[in-house]
Design a protein around this motif. Sequence first.
Motif, PDB file in Angstrom:
ATOM      1  N   GLU A  92     -15.273  19.865 -16.015  1.00  0.00           N
ATOM      2  CA  GLU A  92     -16.406  20.351 -15.212  1.00  0.00           C
ATOM      3  C   GLU A  92     -17.717  20.069 -15.933  1.00  0.00           C
ATOM      4  O   GLU A  92     -18.694  19.609 -15.321  1.00  0.00           O
ATOM      5  N   LEU A  93     -17.753  20.329 -17.224  1.00  0.00           N
ATOM      6  CA  LEU A  93     -18.964  20.049 -17.989  1.00  0.00           C
ATOM      7  C   LEU A  93     -19.235  18.549 -18.055  1.00  0.00           C
ATOM      8  O   LEU A  93     -20.394  18.121 -18.048  1.00  0.00           O
ATOM      9  N   PHE A 148     -18.247  24.012 -26.807  1.00  0.00           N
ATOM     10  CA  PHE A 148     -17.979  25.053 -27.804  1.00  0.00           C
ATOM     11  C   PHE A 148     -19.161  25.290 -28.737  1.00  0.00           C
ATOM     12  O   PHE A 148     -19.018  25.877 -29.800  1.00  0.00           O
ATOM     13  N   LYS A 149     -20.338  24.789 -28.314  1.00  0.00           N
ATOM     14  CA  LYS A 149     -21.563  24.978 -29.102  1.00  0.00           C
ATOM     15  C   LYS A 149     -21.343  24.555 -30.549  1.00  0.00           C
ATOM     16  O   LYS A 149     -21.725  25.242 -31.497  1.00  0.00           O
ATOM     17  N   HIS A 180     -29.849  25.753 -23.068  1.00  0.00           N
ATOM     18  CA  HIS A 180     -28.494  26.302 -22.953  1.00  0.00           C
ATOM     19  C   HIS A 180     -27.504  25.654 -23.922  1.00  0.00           C
ATOM     20  O   HIS A 180     -26.556  26.305 -24.357  1.00  0.00           O
ATOM     21  N   LEU A 181     -27.712  24.385 -24.236  1.00  0.00           N
ATOM     22  CA  LEU A 181     -26.739  23.641 -25.026  1.00  0.00           C
ATOM     23  C   LEU A 181     -27.209  23.451 -26.467  1.00  0.00           C
ATOM     24  O   LEU A 181     -28.395  23.216 -26.718  1.00  0.00           O
ATOM     25  N   PRO A 320     -17.562  31.300 -20.426  1.00  0.00           N
ATOM     26  CA  PRO A 320     -18.885  31.907 -20.221  1.00  0.00           C
ATOM     27  C   PRO A 320     -20.008  30.881 -20.277  1.00  0.00           C
ATOM     28  O   PRO A 320     -20.989  30.990 -19.528  1.00  0.00           O
ATOM     29  N   LEU A 321     -19.871  29.858 -21.152  1.00  0.00           N
ATOM     30  CA  LEU A 321     -20.931  28.853 -21.241  1.00  0.00           C
ATOM     31  C   LEU A 321     -21.043  28.077 -19.941  1.00  0.00           C
ATOM     32  O   LEU A 321     -22.140  27.887 -19.407  1.00  0.00           O
ATOM     33  N   VAL A 322     -19.914  27.613 -19.405  1.00  0.00           N
ATOM     34  CA  VAL A 322     -19.968  26.823 -18.177  1.00  0.00           C
ATOM     35  C   VAL A 322     -20.463  27.676 -17.004  1.00  0.00           C
ATOM     36  O   VAL A 322     -21.193  27.190 -16.136  1.00  0.00           O
TER      37      VAL A 322
END
Length: 435
Positions: A92-93, A148-149, A180-181, A320-322
């Motif tokens: 998705e990302l 995963f940052k 965000h990233l 949560p990030l996506v």
Amino acid sequence: MTPTRILTGITTSGTPHLGNYAGAIRPAIAASRQPGVESFYFLADYHALIKVQDPARVQRSTLEIAAAWLACGLDPNSVWFYRQSDIPEIPELTWMLTCVAGKGLLNRAHAYKAAVDANVGNGEDPDAGITAGLYMYPVLMAADILAFKSNQVPVGRDQIQHIEMARDFAARFNHIYGEHLVLPEAAIEESVATLPGLDGRKMSKSYDNTIPLFAPRNELKKLIAGIVTDSRAPGEPKSTEGSALFQLYQAFASAEQTAAFRQAFADGIGWGDAKQQLFERIDAEIAPMRDKYDSLIAQPVEIEATLREGAEKARKIATPLVQELRRAMGLRDLREAPREAIVDKPKPSALPQFKQYRESDGKFYFKLLDGEGNLLLQSRGFESPKDAGRSVADLKSGALPLQALDGIAARAEGIDETQLVAAVSALRRAEEEKA
């Protein structure tokens, strides 16, 4: 102190060999035990599909590689160890990043360019046999990292471009949708052990000269006995320079053991004796792990459970990030109150930037991009990174006038001198403000 997140991908396209162990598995597991580090290791089975279209081989390789890392001491309870295809947030990302990734940047990816150049050299259509998977490989790799940052990604110098592209995609996304990233850094592996294979060339599946990491004891001995040597007889001094036997021994021995083996070469050890000593040294390190590996291979249910638990643990970060990114891009619950459109919000203009990199020809280059990531200036190839860096520094400082670029760099098509002057001036102002 916030821990540093380090992410390592492992392609599932073959059987692990001694070169994989010495160059990647052993040092990575040692690094995972360092304080202040969060280590992520994933089996890159989506990546494997780009070059392997044998389902049984992909599955078997996934099993063997997972078992190898666990047998070598990777502790799934203290790291994140998961299978890429178990994380739906990654594809998705990938699509989210595809929608901001510049096609021009993807056109310059080393693997794609090499495939195109090979086709052209063979007189074929430039894109003959090239899949969209190969072309989009850098975007999938960026998603692996950004989901995963990750702060650092250990890579060899030939992989730096992929990390730079991940940074470009992330920066572009942040510029459009807000911060965000996390932009990752390449952790350059300068001293990666490269072991010779049975024929003296680099140990590689492409050369069919590998020694499987967990070959049975008798097979290991037979393979080592077949390592190519010269014709010097017992009693004749032998050089360690370029000796595959010596290099392999050194990778598995202490400094004292290596010194003794070097002296044995000088004293004229026979090749048969040298190979026996090499076998005993390697087997002493591998044998305990081989037993564990054989046990794991016999119980794929246990490995599957470990990978699924790892995926569940990893998704607690990725999900949560996506979800945050979906909301940022407008993929929201329609019952929510509408928000002000992003385009109506003033954003500070992104600065132009110089980027330095190494191409597949071994030379070093730099380019100047504007705040939108468009190419303004492209350098010629330099023999050393210092020469390229010196030219960038001279351009920034004004020591190298833009009018004196002939032979050093060329403006991109459609770019005039005024645009270059504006970009370099903006960089200089930013540097002055920092000072």
